[in-house]
Every structure is written in C-alpha cells, then in structure tokens.
Design a protein around this motif. Structure first.
Motif, PDB file in Angstrom:
ATOM      1  N   ALA A  80     -54.243  81.685 -47.010  1.00 28.20           N
ATOM      2  CA  ALA A  80     -55.093  80.822 -47.835  1.00 28.20           C
ATOM      3  C   ALA A  80     -55.427  79.537 -47.092  1.00 28.20           C
ATOM      4  O   ALA A  80     -56.564  79.056 -47.164  1.00 28.20           O
ATOM      5  N   ARG A  81     -54.464  78.982 -46.375  1.00 29.09           N
ATOM      6  CA  ARG A  81     -54.720  77.757 -45.585  1.00 29.09           C
ATOM      7  C   ARG A  81     -55.723  78.010 -44.462  1.00 29.09           C
ATOM      8  O   ARG A  81     -56.406  77.095 -44.025  1.00 29.09           O
ATOM      9  N   GLN A  82     -55.802  79.265 -44.010  1.00 31.64           N
ATOM     10  CA  GLN A  82     -56.773  79.642 -42.973  1.00 31.64           C
ATOM     11  C   GLN A  82     -58.150  79.919 -43.574  1.00 31.64           C
ATOM     12  O   GLN A  82     -59.085  80.259 -42.852  1.00 31.64           O
ATOM     13  N   GLY A  83     -58.270  79.802 -44.895  1.00 27.84           N
ATOM     14  CA  GLY A  83     -59.565  79.980 -45.543  1.00 27.84           C
ATOM     15  C   GLY A  83     -59.860  81.380 -46.030  1.00 27.84           C
ATOM     16  O   GLY A  83     -61.001  81.669 -46.404  1.00 27.84           O
ATOM     17  N   VAL A  84     -58.861  82.264 -46.056  1.00 27.60           N
ATOM     18  CA  VAL A  84     -59.094  83.633 -46.507  1.00 27.60           C
ATOM     19  C   VAL A  84     -59.423  83.671 -47.994  1.00 27.60           C
ATOM     20  O   VAL A  84     -60.244  84.463 -48.433  1.00 27.60           O
ATOM     21  N   SER A  85     -58.791  82.797 -48.790  1.00 26.83           N
ATOM     22  CA  SER A  85     -59.067  82.757 -50.228  1.00 26.83           C
ATOM     23  C   SER A  85     -58.662  81.409 -50.804  1.00 26.83           C
ATOM     24  O   SER A  85     -57.793  80.728 -50.252  1.00 26.83           O
ATOM     25  N   GLU A  86     -59.281  81.080 -51.915  1.00 21.45           N
ATOM     26  CA  GLU A  86     -58.915  79.864 -52.646  1.00 21.45           C
ATOM     27  C   GLU A  86     -57.930  80.166 -53.769  1.00 21.45           C
ATOM     28  O   GLU A  86     -57.532  79.270 -54.504  1.00 21.45           O
ATOM     29  N   ASN A  87     -57.555  81.440 -53.901  1.00 28.67           N
ATOM     30  CA  ASN A  87     -56.661  81.858 -54.980  1.00 28.67           C
ATOM     31  C   ASN A  87     -55.515  82.701 -54.425  1.00 28.67           C
ATOM     32  O   ASN A  87     -55.763  83.696 -53.738  1.00 28.67           O
ATOM     33  N   VAL A  88     -54.295  82.308 -54.753  1.00 27.09           N
ATOM     34  CA  VAL A  88     -53.113  83.085 -54.415  1.00 27.09           C
ATOM     35  C   VAL A  88     -52.415  83.420 -55.728  1.00 27.09           C
ATOM     36  O   VAL A  88     -52.082  82.526 -56.501  1.00 27.09           O
ATOM     37  N   VAL A  89     -52.216  84.699 -55.967  1.00 28.18           N
ATOM     38  CA  VAL A  89     -51.525  85.157 -57.177  1.00 28.18           C
ATOM     39  C   VAL A  89     -50.182  85.724 -56.757  1.00 28.18           C
ATOM     40  O   VAL A  89     -50.121  86.661 -55.957  1.00 28.18           O
ATOM     41  N   LEU A  90     -49.119  85.142 -57.298  1.00 25.55           N
ATOM     42  CA  LEU A  90     -47.772  85.618 -57.014  1.00 25.55           C
ATOM     43  C   LEU A  90     -47.276  86.400 -58.222  1.00 25.55           C
ATOM     44  O   LEU A  90     -47.217  85.865 -59.328  1.00 25.55           O
ATOM     45  N   SER A  91     -46.924  87.646 -57.993  1.00 27.45           N
ATOM     46  CA  SER A  91     -46.344  88.451 -59.064  1.00 27.45           C
ATOM     47  C   SER A  91     -44.934  87.935 -59.303  1.00 27.45           C
ATOM     48  O   SER A  91     -44.052  88.062 -58.454  1.00 27.45           O
ATOM     49  N   ASN A  92     -44.729  87.342 -60.448  1.00 27.66           N
ATOM     50  CA  ASN A  92     -43.423  86.754 -60.760  1.00 27.66           C
ATOM     51  C   ASN A  92     -42.580  87.776 -61.517  1.00 27.66           C
ATOM     52  O   ASN A  92     -42.323  87.641 -62.702  1.00 27.66           O
ATOM     53  N   ALA A  93     -42.148  88.787 -60.774  1.00 26.67           N
ATOM     54  CA  ALA A  93     -41.340  89.864 -61.348  1.00 26.67           C
ATOM     55  C   ALA A  93     -39.854  89.581 -61.174  1.00 26.67           C
ATOM     56  O   ALA A  93     -39.035  90.494 -61.234  1.00 26.67           O
ATOM     57  N   TYR A  94     -39.511  88.345 -60.943  1.00 28.72           N
ATOM     58  CA  TYR A  94     -38.132  87.961 -60.657  1.00 28.72           C
ATOM     59  C   TYR A  94     -37.469  87.374 -61.896  1.00 28.72           C
ATOM     60  O   TYR A  94     -38.127  86.995 -62.858  1.00 28.72           O
ATOM     61  N   TRP A  95     -36.183  87.236 -61.855  1.00 33.61           N
ATOM     62  CA  TRP A  95     -35.444  86.669 -62.985  1.00 33.61           C
ATOM     63  C   TRP A  95     -35.803  85.199 -63.157  1.00 33.61           C
ATOM     64  O   TRP A  95     -36.220  84.526 -62.219  1.00 33.61           O
ATOM     65  N   THR A  96     -35.644  84.705 -64.348  1.00 34.70           N
ATOM     66  CA  THR A  96     -36.114  83.366 -64.739  1.00 34.70           C
ATOM     67  C   THR A  96     -35.544  82.254 -63.880  1.00 34.70           C
ATOM     68  O   THR A  96     -36.236  81.288 -63.604  1.00 34.70           O
ATOM     69  N   GLY A  97     -34.307  82.374 -63.435  1.00 29.78           N
ATOM     70  CA  GLY A  97     -33.680  81.301 -62.668  1.00 29.78           C
ATOM     71  C   GLY A  97     -33.876  81.375 -61.168  1.00 29.78           C
ATOM     72  O   GLY A  97     -33.186  80.687 -60.411  1.00 29.78           O
ATOM     73  N   ASP A  98     -34.807  82.177 -60.703  1.00 31.20           N
ATOM     74  CA  ASP A  98     -35.040  82.334 -59.261  1.00 31.20           C
ATOM     75  C   ASP A  98     -35.639  81.044 -58.703  1.00 31.20           C
ATOM     76  O   ASP A  98     -36.818  80.752 -58.913  1.00 31.20           O
ATOM     77  N   LYS A  99     -34.814  80.281 -57.995  1.00 26.47           N
ATOM     78  CA  LYS A  99     -35.248  78.968 -57.490  1.00 26.47           C
ATOM     79  C   LYS A  99     -36.320  79.084 -56.417  1.00 26.47           C
ATOM     80  O   LYS A  99     -37.218  78.239 -56.345  1.00 26.47           O
TER      81      LYS A  99
END
Length: 185
Positions: A62-81
């Motif tokens: 994204a910093r290289q200009g590939v996209s203005e949107n990054v979607v992270l699948s948050n399939a992790y447990w709630t306390g994942d720091k």
C-alpha cells in the motif's frame, strides 16, 4: 498365512505410493502455486492465518501505491495484541479496515470481500495468504467475487517436515473439495 503376508505387503506398497503421490502432486499444485504479479488494485485483502509478515507485506505494498485500502481479516481472538496494533495503523497513503469474517473461513473472507466491494465500488482486489493456500483461495474468491482477482503469497520460507507437508497438502485438498461442493457464494 502366505496370503495374509501378500496382502500386507500389497497394502504397505499402496500406502507408500499414495503418500508419495500426495507429496509429488501437492508439491506442484500447492508449494509451486501460481503467484500473480503486483498491480494497482482497489483493495489489498489479507487473509487470516498467522502473523507471519502478511500484514506488514500488505502495508508495504500500500505504501508503494498498490492500493489505498488494506483489509485485514480479523479472524483472531479478541485479545490478540499484534492484530490490535495492525488494526490501529494509520497512514496517510492508505486506510486499514479490520473485520471478522463470518464464518471464520476462507469462504467467509471471500464473502466479506464481496460485501465490501459492493459497498465501496471495488472492482479489483489483491489477496495475500500462504503460497500453498493460493490455489484454494483463488478458487473460493472466484466463486464469490466478480471483479479482477490477483493472489500473492507472503514472502517467506516454510521449514516444514515431510509429514507437515503431507498434512498441508491433504488439508488443502480436502478444503478444495469442500469449496467445490459448496459452490458459489
């Protein structure tokens, strides 16, 4: 007795051939899976799995200009720091969106991507996952998302034992079969 010994030898030979076949076919299908080039897209989609550099890789693209949107699948447990830190990322070049897929599977991630694409008018995405997961991810996303789909692997090495590779190949193959049976989203 002799007949049982012949049967046992035949069974062992069949098992050895099956394991070798899974290994050889799995290597070419999964370990050497096709990886798309990097092109400008509407969103970069990071599939859940493990924090193995995939989030950082997406943000560097994204910093290289590939996209203005990054979607992270948050399939992790709630306390994942680590995930909380990734989700809190702010950068003037791109927006980070963290959402849990429903269900918490590759299919759920593809459905989430489809829904976000409809909401935001996205026509192209770049999906990031393990290299050996790319064929299955490509198939599932193509069942759910109508736009231009690119898939790339996390740039890393896998130091798996032969048994771990066999398990990985079988897991991906059974997941593929499940996806085929499920059909389109």
């Amino acid at each position: 007795m002799r007949r049982w010994r012949g049967f046992a030898v035949s069974l062992v030979c069949a098992l050895v051939l099956a394991v070798a076949g899974v290994g050889v076919i799995g290597y070419f299908v999964y370990t050497e899976a096709r990886v798309d080039g990097v092109e400008s897209v509407d969103a970069i989609i990071v599939l859940g799995g493990e924090h193995d550099g995939r989030e950082q890789y997406a943000m560097s693209l994204a910093r290289q200009g590939v996209s203005e949107n990054v979607v992270l699948s948050n399939a992790y447990w709630t306390g994942d720091k680590q995930m909380a830190a990734f989700c809190a990322t702010t950068d003037p070049q791109f927006t980070v969106t963290c959402l849990p897929p429903e269900p918490s599977t590759t299919r759920g991630e593809a459905i989430l991507t489809r829904d976000l694409a409809v909401q935001n008018g996205w026509r192209s995405v770049l999906v990031i996952s393990w290299r050996y997961h790319l064929p299955r991810a490509r198939y599932i996303f193509s069942q759910c998302f109508d736009g231009r789909l690119l898939v790339r692997d996390v740039p890393r090495r896998y130091d798996f034992s032969l048994a771990e590779w066999e398990y990985t190949y079988l897991y991906q193959t059974f997941g593929f079969a499940k996806a085929v049976l499920q059909g389109e989203c």
